[in-house]
Scaffold this active site. Structure first.
Site, PDB file in Angstrom:
ATOM      1  CG  HIS A 479      -1.862   1.142   1.300  1.00 60.02           C
ATOM      2  ND1 HIS A 479      -3.168   1.056   0.896  1.00 60.02           N
ATOM      3  CD2 HIS A 479      -1.685   2.419   1.735  1.00 60.02           C
ATOM      4  CE1 HIS A 479      -3.764   2.228   1.063  1.00 60.02           C
ATOM      5  NE2 HIS A 479      -2.884   3.075   1.587  1.00 60.02           N
ATOM      6  CD  GLU A 480       1.706   3.349   3.708  1.00 56.98           C
ATOM      7  OE1 GLU A 480       1.839   4.432   3.101  1.00 56.98           O
ATOM      8  OE2 GLU A 480       0.728   3.099   4.409  1.00 56.98           O
ATOM      9  CG  HIS A 483       0.440   6.170  -0.837  1.00 59.87           C
ATOM     10  ND1 HIS A 483      -0.666   6.735  -1.415  1.00 59.87           N
ATOM     11  CD2 HIS A 483       0.016   5.591   0.335  1.00 59.87           C
ATOM     12  CE1 HIS A 483      -1.725   6.513  -0.645  1.00 59.87           C
ATOM     13  NE2 HIS A 483      -1.345   5.825   0.409  1.00 59.87           N
ATOM     14  CD  GLU A 502      -4.614   7.137   1.490  1.00 55.58           C
ATOM     15  OE1 GLU A 502      -4.358   5.925   1.314  1.00 55.58           O
ATOM     16  OE2 GLU A 502      -3.823   7.919   2.053  1.00 55.58           O
TER      17      GLU A 502
END
Length: 903
Positions: A479-480, A483, A502
């Site tokens: 997830h990170e 980004h 997000e």
């Protein structure tokens, strides 16, 4: 469009006048003092007049038109009354080619309210007169407005860049005989526009200029949200000094950084992703359009490690005995809100043996090695771009380091270190070129308010990701990493469109994680469908338990992206504490992207996504930029009434569940992994119904091994059961080894333990409270469980006493939520009335509104201010319990308290 600030609202003001003047580069020179919990030093800002942001799409161009040609005029809010912290004189040293400046003690000019100004002292002119004049208005001076709060500004001065040796190369004269304001500004104009292949020379001269002597103090004033600076006689932005130095210090209670202790008990400080971003760390231009580069020199005691958003893997330089200096820089223009720093006694974690897939990380490929044969291909402002670098485009695994407290060394080696290479490689296989040249990963202190946070070149991860199997750590890491593309390399032009960051990261984490595990296509599809089912449950709960206006992904509608003539704006609900705990931007954004990927087919969709990344990296976007480009790439036969307008109406500009998603989920058949969970739930219900003495012929139930996501679903389903017997819970615990599972699973297990008062597992609850303060993404909750006042057994009383101690916050507990569970404590209407009023006194903060899957488990909840979040919810419990809670809560200033009970 004027910026109107209403103190009673929860909007976040962005007051910097970016339409008139833009910061192009920051040079920070800071000292970190743990004794006083202050960061002190200087910041030099290099400006370029006028907003030269290149609008890359017609949609952006249209939405950024101002509504009026009149100048922005707004009333400033009242000053924030915060006491000033006085510190001793400090020295300021930077090692750049012999240049060094020793900072001298500066008199604190603040008033008793903690705000600073020198306007009236210098000229006797009332500062209020200038608050409305941010542009060129006849004879009035130009006013520079920076976003700033919780800072003690000590001095602002113009920098004499003409005094730097060799600087004449940026002028048309071989020697500088007559130095004027115009000449200084000409030098800065040449410096900030140097071509990308001269980035090293540019950084060097930025550093030299930052240490040049001052050539005159500037008038300044501060209020709650801004720092305003002017120079007498400078009537336009072009006349205003293009390089200024601000000497300032942070405040211990400043909201941009957290001073705390790590898991080994050593002091540390870090930026925690505050709603106000970095304006309490340094004065800056917060609006996303103010994309700038930066470099920073930070000094701290030699025992500390300084990590920061920077392209270089900095190493300490010893200045004197017991003191070290760290230097980082960024050459890719980024919003100031993405700047991150962490200082602590971290240890670099290395694998015990060299892993084969780590070999690719041994050679660092930084932007300094950029091959500029492809200059001109990208659409962003010029910088040393990795997408233009033939070597960088094929680099699957970028260099990376892992830092953590030494007590977590074993956990990092066992879980995190081996996951980073495959996750980075998986991300590259899906999206292509890594936007950033390297990565640091830091395991942050236990009070960090979420499972993770991404910034340029650095990721913060919670210690909760290290427990159990690798599933939670892997998904959160993916997830990170996502980004880096969506949220950083491609940012939202309007911060209210959080789904552009997000939603994409949530959708891509499943894709990255499946590839990192090297799952077969069928297995990957099953895993992703199970996670979609879990998110569907959470989205339904979110919609049931949150205000409708907070459920809209594009709340400004046609006003999205618009700002005032000065460039100032407000972020709707940006200061609402409830917003930080909501998942709607993650979940609705995720389901929209999943819907579109299904419509196109995965191959077509991800091929388009790579094209989109290549087109828009290094730029800011609005929703229509993505949707318009997507629809242009969809064959006519697949569009089926899809349009930007329809997507806005159904998905982005309405509350509740989107109708297309309702239809899709209603028609969807359960995947194999979900059907297996349903079968296991049925088995446990049968086991729970059996009498203690079974018949001889009765066979034992055979339970299947379940994945972590399946366990989460299983426990959520069992939480809906009114009663589970102790022997059932004991069997459940032993069958799945629940105390050893990850934080997501243990959270549900602890709820079962509390709901059914399974005293043998109270130790698991206590451990969870101490080690897992942020439970599940994207919530940032510090869960505190307790029991009814009438529970008199020794075990309950003992743990209740320890938990009451946990209720007393430390200095680093701001913003956490205390959640109290009361099994079977539904009060009567007569009991509710007095309790809620007694608890509400003196505290006016709104509830947290976490929106977890509590609703589907039939657990009602309310908060310490009596605001029930469901129709069946009762405001509070019995009076004796209220009195006990009130005592705990009075010691918990800064917390939000939520109470659960079983229906």
């Amino acid at each position: 469009m004027d910026v109107k600030l209403d103190p009673s609202r929860d909007d976040l003001p962005l007051l910097a006048n970016t339409s008139h003047i833009l910061v192009k580069h920051y040079v920070l020179d800071l000292d970190v003092d743990f004794k006083s919990q202050i960061i002190e030093g200087t910041i030099v800002l290099f400006f370029e007049p006028g907003n030269r942001f290149k609008k890359q799409s017609s949609s952006i161009e249209e939405t950024c038109q101002s509504e009026s040609n009149e100048a922005c005029k707004f009333r400033m809010p009242e000053p924030c009354h915060i006491p000033v912290t006085h510190t001793s004189t400090f020295s300021s040293k930077m090692g750049y080619d012999g240049f060094s400046v020793c900072g001298k003690g500066v008199k604190d000019t603040s008033g008793k309210d903690g705000n600073h100004d020198n306007w009236e002292q210098a000229s006797g002119i009332s500062s209020s007169k200038y608050c409305c004049d941010t542009g060129n208005h006849g004879s009035e001076d130009f006013l520079l407005v920076l976003d700033c709060c919780d800072l003690s500004v000590l001095k602002v001065e113009e920098v004499d860049v003409a005094a730097v040796p060799g600087i004449e190369k940026f002028t048309r004269s071989p020697t500088l005989t007559v130095v004027s304001e115009e000449l200084r500004n000409q030098i800065i104009r040449e410096l900030v526009t140097l071509p990308a292949d001269r980035w090293r020379e540019q950084l060097d001269y930025y550093a030299r200029c930052s240490q040049a002597p001052g050539c005159g103090e500037l008038l300044f004033d501060t209020d709650t949200w801004s720092l305003q600076i002017r120079k007498t006689g400078a009537q336009a932005a072009t006349d205003f000094p293009h390089a200024i130095r601000i000497r300032y210090r942070t405040k211990p209670q400043g909201r941009s950084v957290t001073w705390t202790s790590d898991q080994s008990g050593r002091p540390c400080v870090y930026t925690m992703g505050s709603p106000i971003n970095n304006r309490a760390l340094f004065p800056c231009q917060e609006p996303p359009v103010a994309m700038s580069t930066w470099q920073a020199t930070v000094r701290a005691a030699a025992s500390f490690v300084v990590l920061m958003s920077g392209e270089n893997s900095a190493k300490p330089t010893q200045l004197r005995e017991g003191c070290s200096s760290w230097h980082y820089y960024i050459t890719m223009p980024m919003p100031a809100s993405t700047f991150t720093i962490a200082v602590g006694s971290w240890e670099r974690m290395k694998p015990e043996t060299c892993l084969s897939n780590d070999l690719a990380t041994e050679r660092s490929l930084s932007s300094s090695e950029a091959d500029f044969r492809y200059v001109g291909v990208c659409g962003h402002m010029e910088y040393p771009c990795r997408f233009q670098n033939a070597s960088a485009t094929t680099q699957e695994i970028i260099p990376h380091r892992v830092f953590a407290p030494v007590c977590l060394k074993g956990a990092c080696q066992e879980t995190l270190l081996r996951l980073i290479p495959p996750c980075l490689s998986a991300a590259h296989s899906v999206l292509g070129t890594h936007p950033f040249s390297r990565l640091d990963v830091l395991i942050v202190p236990a009070n960090f308010p979420s499972l993770g946070m991404a910034s340029p070149h650095i990721i913060f991860l919670s210690q909760s990701t290290l427990t159990g199997m690798s599933h939670l750590c892997g998904t959160r890491l993916c997830h990170e990493i996502a980004h880096a593309w969506f949220g950083l390399a491609i940012g939202a032009r309007d911060w209210t469109e959080e789904w552009l960051s997000e939603g994409f990261a949530t959708h891509l984490e499943d894709v990255f994680w499946a590839r990192a595990q090297q799952l077969a296509p069928r297995e990957a599809q099953e895993q992703q469908e199970l996670r979609a089912c879990l998110r569907w449950r959470r989205l339904q709960d979110e919609v049931r338990n949150s205000p409708e206006e907070m459920q809209v992904l594009r709340p400004n509608k046609e006003e999205t992206g618009r700002v005032s003539d000065s460039g100032s704006s407000v972020i709707k609900h940006g200061l609402n504490p409830e917003k930080a705990f909501m998942q709607v931007h993650y979940l609705k954004g995720y389901f929209l992207l999943r819907f579109l990927a299904k419509r196109l087919g995965d191959d077509t969709y991800f091929s388009f996504l790579r094209k989109f990344v290549h087109t828009f990296h290094g730029q800011l976007i609005l929703s229509q930029d993505f949707l318009q480009m997507l629809l242009e790439n969809i064959p006519e036969e697949k569009r089926l009434e899809l349009s930007v307008e329809n997507i806005f109406r159904d998905w982005l500009e309405s509350s509740g569940i989107p109708q297309p998603l309702q239809r899709e989920r209603g028609a969807a058949a359960a995947c194999g992994l979900a059907r297996r969970v349903s079968a296991e739930v049925a088995k446990w219900i049968r086991v729970n119904r059996r009498p203690r003495k079974r018949k001889r012929r009765e066979t034992e139930e055979a339970f299947e091994k379940l994945f972590p996501d399946q366990l989460v679903w299983l426990l959520e389903c069992l939480l809906e059961q009114k009663t589970l017997k102790p022997r059932t819970l004991q069997s459940l615990e032993r069958t799945y080894h629940l105390p050893e599972q990850d934080a997501e699973v243990r959270h549900r297990w602890c709820e079962l333990v509390v709901k059914h008062r399974y005293t043998k597992a109270y130790k698991d609850v206590e451990r969870f409270l101490q080690e897992d303060q942020e439970r599940s993404q994207p919530d940032s909750l510090s869960y505190i469980y307790s029991w009814p006042w009438w529970a008199q057994d020794p075990l309950t009383l003992d743990i209740k006493g320890r938990i009451t101690g946990l209720l007393r916050p430390s200095a680093d507990s701001r913003g956490h939520v205390l959640v109290l569970l009361f099994p079977g404590a539904v009060p009567s209407r007569a009991q509710e009335k007095g309790a809620s009023s007694s608890m509400a006194s003196g505290h006016g903060m709104p509830s947290a509104g976490c929106g977890s899957s509590v609703g589907s488990r039939q657990l009602c909840h309310t908060d310490a201010w009596g605001h029930g979040r469901t129709e069946t919810c009762s405001p509070f419990c019995t009076d004796p319990l209220s009195m006990w809670l009130q005592c705990c809560f009075s010691a918990s200033e800064g917390h939000r308290v939520r109470i659960y009970w079983d229906q």
